[in-house]
Design a protein around this motif. Structure first.
Motif, PDB file in Angstrom:
ATOM      1  N   THR A 110      10.695 -19.971   5.898  1.00  0.00           N
ATOM      2  CA  THR A 110      10.472 -21.349   6.345  1.00  0.00           C
ATOM      3  C   THR A 110       8.980 -21.680   6.343  1.00  0.00           C
ATOM      4  O   THR A 110       8.570 -22.759   5.899  1.00  0.00           O
ATOM      5  N   VAL A 111       8.157 -20.742   6.829  1.00  0.00           N
ATOM      6  CA  VAL A 111       6.707 -20.942   6.818  1.00  0.00           C
ATOM      7  C   VAL A 111       6.215 -21.091   5.378  1.00  0.00           C
ATOM      8  O   VAL A 111       5.408 -21.977   5.064  1.00  0.00           O
ATOM      9  N   ASP A 112       6.718 -20.237   4.484  1.00  0.00           N
ATOM     10  CA  ASP A 112       6.326 -20.321   3.071  1.00  0.00           C
ATOM     11  C   ASP A 112       6.688 -21.681   2.472  1.00  0.00           C
ATOM     12  O   ASP A 112       5.890 -22.299   1.758  1.00  0.00           O
ATOM     13  N   HIS A 113       7.908 -22.136   2.749  1.00  0.00           N
ATOM     14  CA  HIS A 113       8.369 -23.408   2.184  1.00  0.00           C
ATOM     15  C   HIS A 113       7.475 -24.557   2.639  1.00  0.00           C
ATOM     16  O   HIS A 113       7.015 -25.370   1.825  1.00  0.00           O
ATOM     17  N   LEU A 114       7.211 -24.621   3.935  1.00  0.00           N
ATOM     18  CA  LEU A 114       6.409 -25.719   4.467  1.00  0.00           C
ATOM     19  C   LEU A 114       4.946 -25.592   4.046  1.00  0.00           C
ATOM     20  O   LEU A 114       4.292 -26.595   3.722  1.00  0.00           O
ATOM     21  N   GLY A 115       4.434 -24.349   4.033  1.00  0.00           N
ATOM     22  CA  GLY A 115       3.046 -24.145   3.630  1.00  0.00           C
ATOM     23  C   GLY A 115       2.808 -24.561   2.199  1.00  0.00           C
ATOM     24  O   GLY A 115       1.824 -25.254   1.887  1.00  0.00           O
ATOM     25  N   GLN A 116       3.704 -24.183   1.298  1.00  0.00           N
ATOM     26  CA  GLN A 116       3.554 -24.569  -0.105  1.00  0.00           C
ATOM     27  C   GLN A 116       3.724 -26.073  -0.293  1.00  0.00           C
ATOM     28  O   GLN A 116       3.061 -26.690  -1.130  1.00  0.00           O
ATOM     29  N   ALA A 117       4.595 -26.685   0.507  1.00  0.00           N
ATOM     30  CA  ALA A 117       4.784 -28.141   0.418  1.00  0.00           C
ATOM     31  C   ALA A 117       3.508 -28.870   0.830  1.00  0.00           C
ATOM     32  O   ALA A 117       3.117 -29.871   0.209  1.00  0.00           O
ATOM     33  N   ILE A 118       2.818 -28.344   1.845  1.00  0.00           N
ATOM     34  CA  ILE A 118       1.570 -28.973   2.303  1.00  0.00           C
ATOM     35  C   ILE A 118       0.472 -28.780   1.259  1.00  0.00           C
ATOM     36  O   ILE A 118      -0.196 -29.743   0.860  1.00  0.00           O
ATOM     37  N   GLU A 170       8.998 -22.320  15.485  1.00  0.00           N
ATOM     38  CA  GLU A 170       8.152 -21.142  15.299  1.00  0.00           C
ATOM     39  C   GLU A 170       7.348 -21.241  14.005  1.00  0.00           C
ATOM     40  O   GLU A 170       6.187 -20.818  13.938  1.00  0.00           O
ATOM     41  N   ALA A 171       7.956 -21.826  12.988  1.00  0.00           N
ATOM     42  CA  ALA A 171       7.238 -22.013  11.721  1.00  0.00           C
ATOM     43  C   ALA A 171       6.065 -22.972  11.907  1.00  0.00           C
ATOM     44  O   ALA A 171       4.970 -22.745  11.387  1.00  0.00           O
ATOM     45  N   VAL A 172       6.282 -24.039  12.662  1.00  0.00           N
ATOM     46  CA  VAL A 172       5.212 -25.002  12.921  1.00  0.00           C
ATOM     47  C   VAL A 172       4.079 -24.330  13.696  1.00  0.00           C
ATOM     48  O   VAL A 172       2.889 -24.572  13.427  1.00  0.00           O
ATOM     49  N   LYS A 173       4.422 -23.471  14.645  1.00  0.00           N
ATOM     50  CA  LYS A 173       3.385 -22.733  15.382  1.00  0.00           C
ATOM     51  C   LYS A 173       2.532 -21.894  14.431  1.00  0.00           C
ATOM     52  O   LYS A 173       1.301 -21.814  14.582  1.00  0.00           O
ATOM     53  N   SER A 174       3.178 -21.273  13.454  1.00  0.00           N
ATOM     54  CA  SER A 174       2.443 -20.474  12.471  1.00  0.00           C
ATOM     55  C   SER A 174       1.511 -21.352  11.644  1.00  0.00           C
ATOM     56  O   SER A 174       0.374 -20.965  11.353  1.00  0.00           O
ATOM     57  N   LEU A 175       1.989 -22.528  11.266  1.00  0.00           N
ATOM     58  CA  LEU A 175       1.161 -23.442  10.470  1.00  0.00           C
ATOM     59  C   LEU A 175      -0.019 -23.967  11.288  1.00  0.00           C
ATOM     60  O   LEU A 175      -1.111 -24.167  10.747  1.00  0.00           O
ATOM     61  N   ILE A 176       0.202 -24.195  12.573  1.00  0.00           N
ATOM     62  CA  ILE A 176      -0.906 -24.609  13.450  1.00  0.00           C
ATOM     63  C   ILE A 176      -1.963 -23.508  13.509  1.00  0.00           C
ATOM     64  O   ILE A 176      -3.167 -23.779  13.414  1.00  0.00           O
ATOM     65  N   ALA A 177      -1.513 -22.255  13.634  1.00  0.00           N
ATOM     66  CA  ALA A 177      -2.442 -21.125  13.701  1.00  0.00           C
ATOM     67  C   ALA A 177      -3.249 -20.984  12.414  1.00  0.00           C
ATOM     68  O   ALA A 177      -4.387 -20.501  12.433  1.00  0.00           O
ATOM     69  N   LYS A 178      -2.680 -21.408  11.289  1.00  0.00           N
ATOM     70  CA  LYS A 178      -3.371 -21.327  10.001  1.00  0.00           C
ATOM     71  C   LYS A 178      -4.232 -22.564   9.719  1.00  0.00           C
ATOM     72  O   LYS A 178      -4.864 -22.664   8.667  1.00  0.00           O
ATOM     73  N   GLY A 179      -4.227 -23.506  10.660  1.00  0.00           N
ATOM     74  CA  GLY A 179      -5.053 -24.701  10.526  1.00  0.00           C
ATOM     75  C   GLY A 179      -4.471 -25.781   9.637  1.00  0.00           C
ATOM     76  O   GLY A 179      -5.150 -26.772   9.343  1.00  0.00           O
ATOM     77  N   LEU A 180      -3.221 -25.631   9.206  1.00  0.00           N
ATOM     78  CA  LEU A 180      -2.640 -26.601   8.273  1.00  0.00           C
ATOM     79  C   LEU A 180      -2.153 -27.865   8.963  1.00  0.00           C
ATOM     80  O   LEU A 180      -2.164 -28.944   8.357  1.00  0.00           O
ATOM     81  N   VAL A 181      -1.686 -27.739  10.196  1.00  0.00           N
ATOM     82  CA  VAL A 181      -1.157 -28.901  10.908  1.00  0.00           C
ATOM     83  C   VAL A 181      -1.656 -28.895  12.341  1.00  0.00           C
ATOM     84  O   VAL A 181      -2.118 -27.883  12.866  1.00  0.00           O
ATOM     85  N   THR A 182      -1.548 -30.064  12.956  1.00  0.00           N
ATOM     86  CA  THR A 182      -1.795 -30.200  14.389  1.00  0.00           C
ATOM     87  C   THR A 182      -0.617 -30.947  14.982  1.00  0.00           C
ATOM     88  O   THR A 182       0.040 -31.733  14.286  1.00  0.00           O
ATOM     89  N   ASP A 214      -6.893 -16.897   5.368  1.00  0.00           N
ATOM     90  CA  ASP A 214      -5.531 -16.438   5.647  1.00  0.00           C
ATOM     91  C   ASP A 214      -4.854 -16.076   4.328  1.00  0.00           C
ATOM     92  O   ASP A 214      -4.764 -16.910   3.424  1.00  0.00           O
ATOM     93  N   PRO A 215      -4.367 -14.847   4.179  1.00  0.00           N
ATOM     94  CA  PRO A 215      -3.745 -14.431   2.908  1.00  0.00           C
ATOM     95  C   PRO A 215      -2.579 -15.306   2.481  1.00  0.00           C
ATOM     96  O   PRO A 215      -2.364 -15.507   1.283  1.00  0.00           O
ATOM     97  N   ASP A 216      -1.808 -15.845   3.454  1.00  0.00           N
ATOM     98  CA  ASP A 216      -0.699 -16.728   3.083  1.00  0.00           C
ATOM     99  C   ASP A 216      -1.211 -18.011   2.444  1.00  0.00           C
ATOM    100  O   ASP A 216      -0.648 -18.493   1.457  1.00  0.00           O
ATOM    101  N   VAL A 217      -2.285 -18.575   2.994  1.00  0.00           N
ATOM    102  CA  VAL A 217      -2.850 -19.800   2.442  1.00  0.00           C
ATOM    103  C   VAL A 217      -3.346 -19.557   1.017  1.00  0.00           C
ATOM    104  O   VAL A 217      -3.117 -20.361   0.112  1.00  0.00           O
ATOM    105  N   ILE A 218      -3.996 -18.421   0.815  1.00  0.00           N
ATOM    106  CA  ILE A 218      -4.475 -18.059  -0.525  1.00  0.00           C
ATOM    107  C   ILE A 218      -3.296 -17.918  -1.482  1.00  0.00           C
ATOM    108  O   ILE A 218      -3.316 -18.422  -2.615  1.00  0.00           O
ATOM    109  N   LEU A 219      -2.251 -17.241  -1.033  1.00  0.00           N
ATOM    110  CA  LEU A 219      -1.083 -17.018  -1.887  1.00  0.00           C
ATOM    111  C   LEU A 219      -0.385 -18.330  -2.220  1.00  0.00           C
ATOM    112  O   LEU A 219       0.012 -18.564  -3.365  1.00  0.00           O
TER     113      LEU A 219
END
Length: 247
Positions: A9-17, A47-59, A78-83
């Motif tokens: 779920t984090v991957d899906h939302l992160g890549q969409a952003i 929980e996915a949104v919390k992860s994205l907040i920690a990575k600075g992608l959303v507030t 963040d390695p996920d952001v790079i990936l």
């Protein structure tokens, strides 16, 4: 590595952003819509949104929902952001920022490695270099051994903070290597430059090591610029980079 529902779920939302589906300043869909779209529970979405907040992608805040942050607020270490960036497509700006970072950080790290490298550190780098040589001469995965070589340099700094940063740094380095090695004879031409770095570390000569790594970095920069100007499709990464073990 197979990820769980949360990770997917984090991957899906992160890549969409990062891909622009949800641009900066825009709110991502509310929980019920995301649950229906992704087939997951509200708990997973939260929980996915919390992860994205920690990575600075959303507030997130009351009455405003969960909104995408500007790209300069994202955690580019963040390695996920790079990936995610690598999967949706690397940009010239990303690659040039990376080369600037390498030129600032790696020379200082190599100077430290030349001062502190143990026989075990040197043996690991020798093994990585031999893997690079074999890949050039006989074929094989040059990038993996190239990455191990540079990971060995970071480990040889004998600095726990640098070791902890190594996962993000390694993901960035791999991105650089994936691009620069697409150049014809790129790995073969870089091999003697890696040897010069290693020989300087073995000799415990920080000045020589710094000069050698700068030559290597500038060569990679030239290769990357050549790829960018050729408009060739940039390669994409498919796997995160494992973190170095602490000492």
């Amino acid at each position: 590595m197979i990820k769980n529902v949360h990770g997917n779920t984090v991957d899906h939302l992160g890549q969409a952003i990062l891909g622009g589906k949800y641009p900066p300043g825009q709110a991502i869909p509310p929980e019920p819509m995301l649950c229906e779209e992704l087939g997951v529970s509200r708990t997973v979405v939260r929980e996915a949104v919390k992860s994205l907040i920690a990575k600075g992608l959303v507030t997130s805040g009351p009455k405003v929902g969960t909104r995408v942050q500007p790209a300069d607020q994202w955690n580019w270490f963040d390695p996920d952001v790079i990936l995610w960036q690598s999967k949706i497509g690397l940009t010239p700006e990303f690659l040039r920022d990376l080369q600037d970072l390498r030129r600032i950080m790696e020379p200082a790290a190599v100077r430290m490695a030349a001062e502190r490298a143990t026989p075990e550190d040197i043996a690991e780098m020798e093994a990585a270099f031999e893997g690079m040589r074999r890949a050039v001469e006989e074929g094989g995965d040059y990038v993996t051994y190239d990455l191990r070589f540079h990971q060995g340099l970071l480990k040889a700094c004998r600095n726990r903070m640098i070791v902890q940063m190594s996962k993000a740094l390694s993901a960035l380095l791999r991105t650089s290597f994936e691009i620069s090695t697409t150049r014809k004879d790129g790995p073969r031409n870089s091999l003697p430059m890696h040897r010069a770095v290693l020989d300087a570390v073995i000799a415990h000569n920080p000045g020589r090591a710094e000069k050698a790594i700068l030559q290597l970095i500038d060569g990679a920069r030239a290769d990357i610029e050549a790829v960018l100007t050729s408009r060739r499709r940039l390669p994409r990464l498919s796997e995160p980079v494992r973190m170095l073990r602490s000492y």
